[in-house]
Design a protein around this motif. Structure first.
Motif, PDB file in Angstrom:
ATOM      1  N   SER A   6     -64.224  24.051 -61.860  1.00  0.00           N
ATOM      2  CA  SER A   6     -63.965  25.142 -60.980  1.00  0.00           C
ATOM      3  C   SER A   6     -65.190  25.021 -59.978  1.00  0.00           C
ATOM      4  O   SER A   6     -66.532  25.219 -60.333  1.00  0.00           O
ATOM      5  CB  SER A   6     -64.132  26.376 -61.343  1.00  0.00           C
ATOM      6  OG  SER A   6     -63.150  26.604 -62.471  1.00  0.00           O
ATOM      7  N   VAL A   8     -67.049  27.108 -57.399  1.00  0.00           N
ATOM      8  CA  VAL A   8     -66.997  28.647 -57.159  1.00  0.00           C
ATOM      9  C   VAL A   8     -67.704  28.944 -55.512  1.00  0.00           C
ATOM     10  O   VAL A   8     -68.936  28.327 -55.595  1.00  0.00           O
ATOM     11  CB  VAL A   8     -67.399  29.731 -58.088  1.00  0.00           C
ATOM     12  CG1 VAL A   8     -66.367  29.027 -59.155  1.00  0.00           C
ATOM     13  CG2 VAL A   8     -68.776  29.149 -58.649  1.00  0.00           C
ATOM     14  N   GLU A  34     -60.150  23.567 -59.149  1.00  0.00           N
ATOM     15  CA  GLU A  34     -59.788  24.716 -58.297  1.00  0.00           C
ATOM     16  C   GLU A  34     -61.100  25.080 -57.661  1.00  0.00           C
ATOM     17  O   GLU A  34     -61.935  24.778 -57.809  1.00  0.00           O
ATOM     18  CB  GLU A  34     -59.372  25.952 -59.377  1.00  0.00           C
ATOM     19  CG  GLU A  34     -60.433  26.509 -60.236  1.00  0.00           C
ATOM     20  CD  GLU A  34     -60.092  27.754 -61.076  1.00  0.00           C
ATOM     21  OE1 GLU A  34     -59.057  28.184 -60.901  1.00  0.00           O
ATOM     22  OE2 GLU A  34     -61.181  27.886 -61.768  1.00  0.00           O
ATOM     23  N   VAL A  36     -62.436  28.756 -56.296  1.00  0.00           N
ATOM     24  CA  VAL A  36     -62.648  30.056 -56.318  1.00  0.00           C
ATOM     25  C   VAL A  36     -63.593  30.874 -55.227  1.00  0.00           C
ATOM     26  O   VAL A  36     -64.720  30.533 -55.542  1.00  0.00           O
ATOM     27  CB  VAL A  36     -62.782  30.743 -57.729  1.00  0.00           C
ATOM     28  CG1 VAL A  36     -62.569  32.339 -57.711  1.00  0.00           C
ATOM     29  CG2 VAL A  36     -61.830  30.018 -58.670  1.00  0.00           C
ATOM     30  N   VAL A  60     -58.306  30.105 -54.544  1.00  0.00           N
ATOM     31  CA  VAL A  60     -58.229  31.403 -54.638  1.00  0.00           C
ATOM     32  C   VAL A  60     -59.053  32.283 -53.962  1.00  0.00           C
ATOM     33  O   VAL A  60     -60.359  32.020 -54.168  1.00  0.00           O
ATOM     34  CB  VAL A  60     -58.397  31.779 -56.209  1.00  0.00           C
ATOM     35  CG1 VAL A  60     -58.101  33.087 -56.645  1.00  0.00           C
ATOM     36  CG2 VAL A  60     -57.511  30.694 -57.289  1.00  0.00           C
ATOM     37  N   VAL A  77     -67.457  35.165 -58.904  1.00  0.00           N
ATOM     38  CA  VAL A  77     -66.775  33.907 -58.952  1.00  0.00           C
ATOM     39  C   VAL A  77     -66.978  33.068 -59.753  1.00  0.00           C
ATOM     40  O   VAL A  77     -65.908  32.394 -60.532  1.00  0.00           O
ATOM     41  CB  VAL A  77     -67.196  32.992 -57.448  1.00  0.00           C
ATOM     42  CG1 VAL A  77     -66.574  33.627 -56.375  1.00  0.00           C
ATOM     43  CG2 VAL A  77     -68.685  32.769 -57.499  1.00  0.00           C
TER      44      VAL A  77
END
Length: 279
Positions: A6, A8, A34, A36, A60, A77
């Protein structure tokens, strides 16, 4: 299945840079990730600059209510991340394309006992021009026992592990550390690394994998003085948390070096101000 990594991004008033930051993140050669992002009640066009990235399935977009300092959004986050590994990138910094791939490979090669990998970084000005290359780590290289790494950070009087864009860490270790530690706000990164490294080892990669953006507006002589005071507070806290690793002599050495670093920063801030005014 959840992504392995992730990235963030705690965004705040980053309208001039956030799109470039996002492009550098989405250009990573490592794909199992991902992104975020949470805007912390920005008063500029940061939200509008982020909107085009909403169509990317990896992204996201969230929001964080005003107040609470950097910790509120950094925790927001990080807690929202679903990956096993977390890299926090501030809304004006940049990742080099191989950053995540290189750091994941290094952490995997080190095994379960390693909790954090850090690399060097380049410093860029407000225009994105590099003015210092390969900064950080202060001689740390390869796998370093966590307590030895904490001692090295204290003795340095600075933050040789660098800003969060230089670092990849295990989410469970960050959670066990109590998320981001802003006891000393200018040391929210190093203060957190210290608590994470008391749980496991550091892997230090001596290559630049990120760019940290600085500007004359955010740097000042007053900031240099405050950073020294907080460096001393951080060192004392690490001694309290890990007296087996950090002794009084380490704290005294670190505080002396922190004074020197503060004087160097004052000169750097003056030079950077002239550089930006001449642009």
């Amino acid at each position: 299945m959840n992504p392995r990594v992730s990235i963030v991004v705690p965004a705040y008033n980053n309208e001039d840079y956030i799109a470039e930051t996002m492009r550098s993140i989405l250009a990573q050669t490592y794909q199992d990730l991902e992104v975020v992002v949470s805007d912390h009640a920005s008063t500029d066009r940061t939200v509008a600059e982020l909107a085009p990235f909403a169509d990317d399935p990896r992204v996201v977009l969230l929001s964080t209510e005003a107040g609470g300092g950097a910790k509120r959004n950094w925790d927001r986050v990080s807690r929202a991340a679903s990956g096993e590994l977390i890299k926090l990138v501030c809304g004006d910094d940049l990742l080099h394309p191989e950053a995540v791939a290189r750091q994941v490979a290094a952490l995997d090669a080190a095994g379960d006992g390693a909790v954090l990998v850090a690399s060097r970084r380049d410093l860029v000005d407000g225009r994105g021009q590099v003015f210092l290359r390969g900064r950080g780590l202060n001689g740390l290289e390869g796998r370093v026992p966590g307590r030895d790494a904490v001692r090295a950070v204290v003795r340095s009087g600075t933050n040789p592990l660098g800003e969060p864009a230089c670092v990849l860490l295990r989410r469970d270790a960050l959670e066990s550390a109590g998320w981001w530690d802003d006891t000393f706000p200018y040391y929210i990164d190093a203060g957190t690394y210290g608590r994470v490294l008391l749980q496991g080892d550091l892997v230090a990669l001596p290559e630049s994998l990120a760019s940290f953006r600085v500007s004359a507006a955010q740097w000042s002589v007053r900031l240099a003085a405050e950073q020294y005071q907080q460096a001393a507070g951080f060192a004392a806290r690490m001694r309290d948390l890990a007296p087996d690793a950090v002794g009084g002599g380490d704290v005294r050495i670190g505080n002396t070096r922190a004074r020197v670093a503060a004087a160097q920063r004052r000169l750097a801030y003056l030079w950077l101000g002239r550089r930006m005014r001449a642009a």
